[in-house]
Design a protein around this motif. Structure first.
Motif, mmCIF file in Angstrom:
data_model
loop_
_atom_site.group_PDB
_atom_site.id
_atom_site.type_symbol
_atom_site.label_atom_id
_atom_site.label_comp_id
_atom_site.label_asym_id
_atom_site.label_seq_id
_atom_site.Cartn_x
_atom_site.Cartn_y
_atom_site.Cartn_z
ATOM 1 N N GLN A 251 18.513 -1.352 7.427
ATOM 2 C CA GLN A 251 17.801 -0.190 7.970
ATOM 3 C C GLN A 251 18.459 0.305 9.263
ATOM 4 O O GLN A 251 18.665 1.508 9.454
ATOM 5 C CB GLN A 251 16.339 -0.540 8.219
ATOM 6 C CG GLN A 251 15.526 0.547 8.903
ATOM 7 C CD GLN A 251 15.098 0.158 10.308
ATOM 8 O OE1 GLN A 251 14.699 -0.970 10.552
ATOM 9 N NE2 GLN A 251 15.189 1.088 11.219
ATOM 10 N N LYS A 252 18.840 -0.613 10.142
ATOM 11 C CA LYS A 252 19.455 -0.219 11.418
ATOM 12 C C LYS A 252 20.826 0.410 11.201
ATOM 13 O O LYS A 252 21.189 1.392 11.869
ATOM 14 C CB LYS A 252 19.539 -1.432 12.335
ATOM 15 C CG LYS A 252 18.182 -1.892 12.859
ATOM 16 C CD LYS A 252 18.290 -3.124 13.741
ATOM 17 C CE LYS A 252 16.907 -3.566 14.222
ATOM 18 N NZ LYS A 252 16.975 -4.805 15.037
ATOM 19 N N ASP A 253 21.617 -0.143 10.278
ATOM 20 C CA ASP A 253 22.929 0.439 9.989
ATOM 21 C C ASP A 253 22.777 1.876 9.487
ATOM 22 O O ASP A 253 23.526 2.774 9.891
ATOM 23 C CB ASP A 253 23.655 -0.392 8.924
ATOM 24 C CG ASP A 253 24.179 -1.714 9.453
ATOM 25 O OD1 ASP A 253 24.271 -1.872 10.684
ATOM 26 O OD2 ASP A 253 24.485 -2.599 8.626
ATOM 27 N N ILE A 254 21.822 2.091 8.603
ATOM 28 C CA ILE A 254 21.633 3.423 8.031
ATOM 29 C C ILE A 254 21.077 4.392 9.068
ATOM 30 O O ILE A 254 21.487 5.558 9.125
ATOM 31 C CB ILE A 254 20.731 3.335 6.781
ATOM 32 C CG1 ILE A 254 21.515 2.651 5.651
ATOM 33 C CG2 ILE A 254 20.250 4.719 6.339
ATOM 34 C CD1 ILE A 254 20.754 2.435 4.388
ATOM 35 N N ASP A 255 20.166 3.927 9.911
ATOM 36 C CA ASP A 255 19.665 4.786 10.983
ATOM 37 C C ASP A 255 20.794 5.236 11.908
ATOM 38 O O ASP A 255 20.855 6.399 12.326
ATOM 39 C CB ASP A 255 18.599 4.048 11.802
ATOM 40 C CG ASP A 255 17.225 4.122 11.167
ATOM 41 O OD1 ASP A 255 17.012 4.982 10.303
ATOM 42 O OD2 ASP A 255 16.358 3.319 11.550
ATOM 43 N N GLU A 256 21.700 4.312 12.231
ATOM 44 C CA GLU A 256 22.833 4.666 13.094
ATOM 45 C C GLU A 256 23.701 5.732 12.432
ATOM 46 O O GLU A 256 24.171 6.671 13.090
ATOM 47 C CB GLU A 256 23.661 3.418 13.413
ATOM 48 C CG GLU A 256 22.984 2.455 14.386
ATOM 49 C CD GLU A 256 23.828 1.234 14.665
ATOM 50 O OE1 GLU A 256 24.975 1.166 14.162
ATOM 51 O OE2 GLU A 256 23.351 0.332 15.388
ATOM 52 N N ALA A 257 23.905 5.593 11.130
ATOM 53 C CA ALA A 257 24.719 6.580 10.408
ATOM 54 C C ALA A 257 24.036 7.944 10.386
ATOM 55 O O ALA A 257 24.685 8.980 10.610
ATOM 56 C CB ALA A 257 24.977 6.083 8.987
ATOM 57 N N ILE A 258 22.730 7.974 10.120
ATOM 58 C CA ILE A 258 22.004 9.255 10.102
ATOM 59 C C ILE A 258 22.057 9.914 11.477
ATOM 60 O O ILE A 258 22.302 11.131 11.596
ATOM 61 C CB ILE A 258 20.546 9.043 9.652
ATOM 62 C CG1 ILE A 258 20.485 8.587 8.194
ATOM 63 C CG2 ILE A 258 19.744 10.349 9.818
ATOM 64 C CD1 ILE A 258 19.087 8.230 7.721
ATOM 65 N N ASN A 259 21.834 9.140 12.517
ATOM 66 C CA ASN A 259 21.860 9.703 13.871
ATOM 67 C C ASN A 259 23.239 10.259 14.207
ATOM 68 O O ASN A 259 23.352 11.298 14.874
ATOM 69 C CB ASN A 259 21.444 8.650 14.887
ATOM 70 C CG ASN A 259 19.945 8.408 14.890
ATOM 71 O OD1 ASN A 259 19.153 9.319 14.643
ATOM 72 N ND2 ASN A 259 19.520 7.185 15.152
ATOM 73 N N HIS A 260 24.277 9.588 13.747
ATOM 74 C CA HIS A 260 25.643 10.088 13.959
ATOM 75 C C HIS A 260 25.831 11.438 13.256
ATOM 76 O O HIS A 260 26.382 12.383 13.832
ATOM 77 C CB HIS A 260 26.648 9.068 13.421
ATOM 78 C CG HIS A 260 28.078 9.541 13.462
ATOM 79 N ND1 HIS A 260 28.861 9.450 14.592
ATOM 80 C CD2 HIS A 260 28.852 10.148 12.505
ATOM 81 C CE1 HIS A 260 30.064 9.957 14.345
ATOM 82 N NE2 HIS A 260 30.071 10.391 13.084
ATOM 83 N N LEU A 261 25.351 11.532 12.013
ATOM 84 C CA LEU A 261 25.494 12.764 11.238
ATOM 85 C C LEU A 261 24.639 13.902 11.793
ATOM 86 O O LEU A 261 24.996 15.074 11.663
ATOM 87 C CB LEU A 261 25.124 12.494 9.779
ATOM 88 C CG LEU A 261 26.048 11.530 9.027
ATOM 89 C CD1 LEU A 261 25.412 11.101 7.714
ATOM 90 C CD2 LEU A 261 27.409 12.170 8.780
ATOM 91 N N LEU A 262 23.524 13.549 12.414
ATOM 92 C CA LEU A 262 22.713 14.568 13.084
ATOM 93 C C LEU A 262 23.396 15.047 14.357
ATOM 94 O O LEU A 262 23.461 16.252 14.629
ATOM 95 C CB LEU A 262 21.334 13.992 13.426
ATOM 96 C CG LEU A 262 20.361 13.776 12.269
ATOM 97 C CD1 LEU A 262 19.170 12.941 12.729
ATOM 98 C CD2 LEU A 262 19.879 15.116 11.709
ATOM 99 N N LYS A 263 23.936 14.117 15.121
ATOM 100 C CA LYS A 263 24.537 14.450 16.414
ATOM 101 C C LYS A 263 25.786 15.312 16.253
ATOM 102 O O LYS A 263 25.997 16.263 17.034
ATOM 103 C CB LYS A 263 24.880 13.170 17.177
ATOM 104 C CG LYS A 263 25.391 13.416 18.580
ATOM 105 C CD LYS A 263 25.617 12.103 19.324
ATOM 106 C CE LYS A 263 26.117 12.352 20.745
ATOM 107 N NZ LYS A 263 26.325 11.067 21.473
#
Length: 284
Positions: A251-263
């Motif tokens: 879950q944490k790995d995927i959250d980091e990826a989503i936040n990167h793609l949002l940023k």
């Protein structure tokens, strides 16, 4: 919760489609690519049948914003490779998570307290809900500036829809001017016909679905009488991936990826390209 999910369908087929990027590599200390260790296969239960969100066609090809988001997440995480199982029954989808047939459930799910008690929610969202719109008969003259204007209206709701809980709370707080609920499991065509005939006064919606329906049924299909209904900026308003408790590292790995793609604007651009609107932006 999205209205496309309110209609209970039967799961007719489960096809496995592996996302692009199986031959992932990672740079070594010298900056040279080297073959990554064997990635862990992550099974994603992905909703099938929401136009422009996630659809599996007859040739076995996935399309849609949620699917493309998952592909881009997978591309950023070489330690995983995603495979997809189509979901066409929203309620039955959770059984797949319960039995660990899925590592991730991607059914465009909104946050509810009841689900959060049982399942691990991702923290990052690629789709920011902005509250509900209200569809009314074309030319009805109904105007809804806030939830206070909903009292007395006859509104169709699908059993299990997330907005149903908001309506129930509203009626508890407004016993003298309740919303008249008409429970409806009909098709979109039937619901719009009921709106046109006056059998109901209104239907809840959201901007993306409204846009798609107006494109499909024409500008005379309905008017939008209100927006941002039942929106609370202090709550979690997006749609989120679901995991089983115990899957916190994933879950944490995927959250980091989503936040990167949002940023970096990737998801904003993807949303505008596929959906025609930017669903990553929170309401003012």
């Amino acid at each position: 919760m999205k209205k496309w999910l309110s209609v209970t369908l039967t799961i007719v087929i489960f096809l496995t489609v592996t996302a692009c990027g199986n031959n992932k590599s990672t740079p070594d200390a010298a900056g040279q690519d080297k073959e990554a260790s064997e990635p862990e296969t992550i099974t994603v239960g992905l909703v099938n049948g929401i136009p422009k969100i996630s659809v599996l066609d007859e040739s076995g090809k996935w399309t849609g914003y949620d699917y493309e988001t998952l592909v881009k997440i997978d591309d950023l995480l070489p330690q995983y490779v995603f495979k997809y199982e189509p979901i066409t029954d929203f309620q039955a989808a959770f059984v797949g998570l319960d039995t660990k047939s899925f590592d991730i459930l991607a059914v465009h799910a909104s946050w509810t307290e009841e689900r959060a008690a049982k399942y691990l929610y991702g923290e990052a969202s690629n789709y920011e809900n902005s509250g509900y719109t209200l569809k009314v008969k074309k030319g009805s003259g109904i105007v809804v500036k806030s939830e206070e204007d909903l009292g007395g209206l006859k509104i169709a709701l699908a059993p299990g829809a997330a907005v149903a809980g908001d309506v129930e709370k509203y009626n508890e707080q407004h016993p003298d001017r309740k919303i008249e609920v008409v429970w409806d499991t009909g098709t979109v065509e039937q619901q719009l016909a009921n709106l046109k005939s006056g059998a109901i006064d209104a239907l809840f919606g959201e901007p993306l679905n409204d846009k798609a329906l107006l494109e499909a049924y024409g500008a005379d299909a309905f008017d939008i009488a209100g927006s941002h209904l039942f929106y609370d900026a202090g709550k979690k308003n997006g749609t989120y991936l679901l995991f089983n408790y115990g899957s916190e590292p994933l879950q944490k790995d995927i959250d980091e990826a989503i936040n990167h793609l949002l940023k970096d604007g990737t998801l904003s651009n993807l949303s505008k390209e596929i959906l025609g609107i930017d669903v990553t932006v929170k309401p003012d």
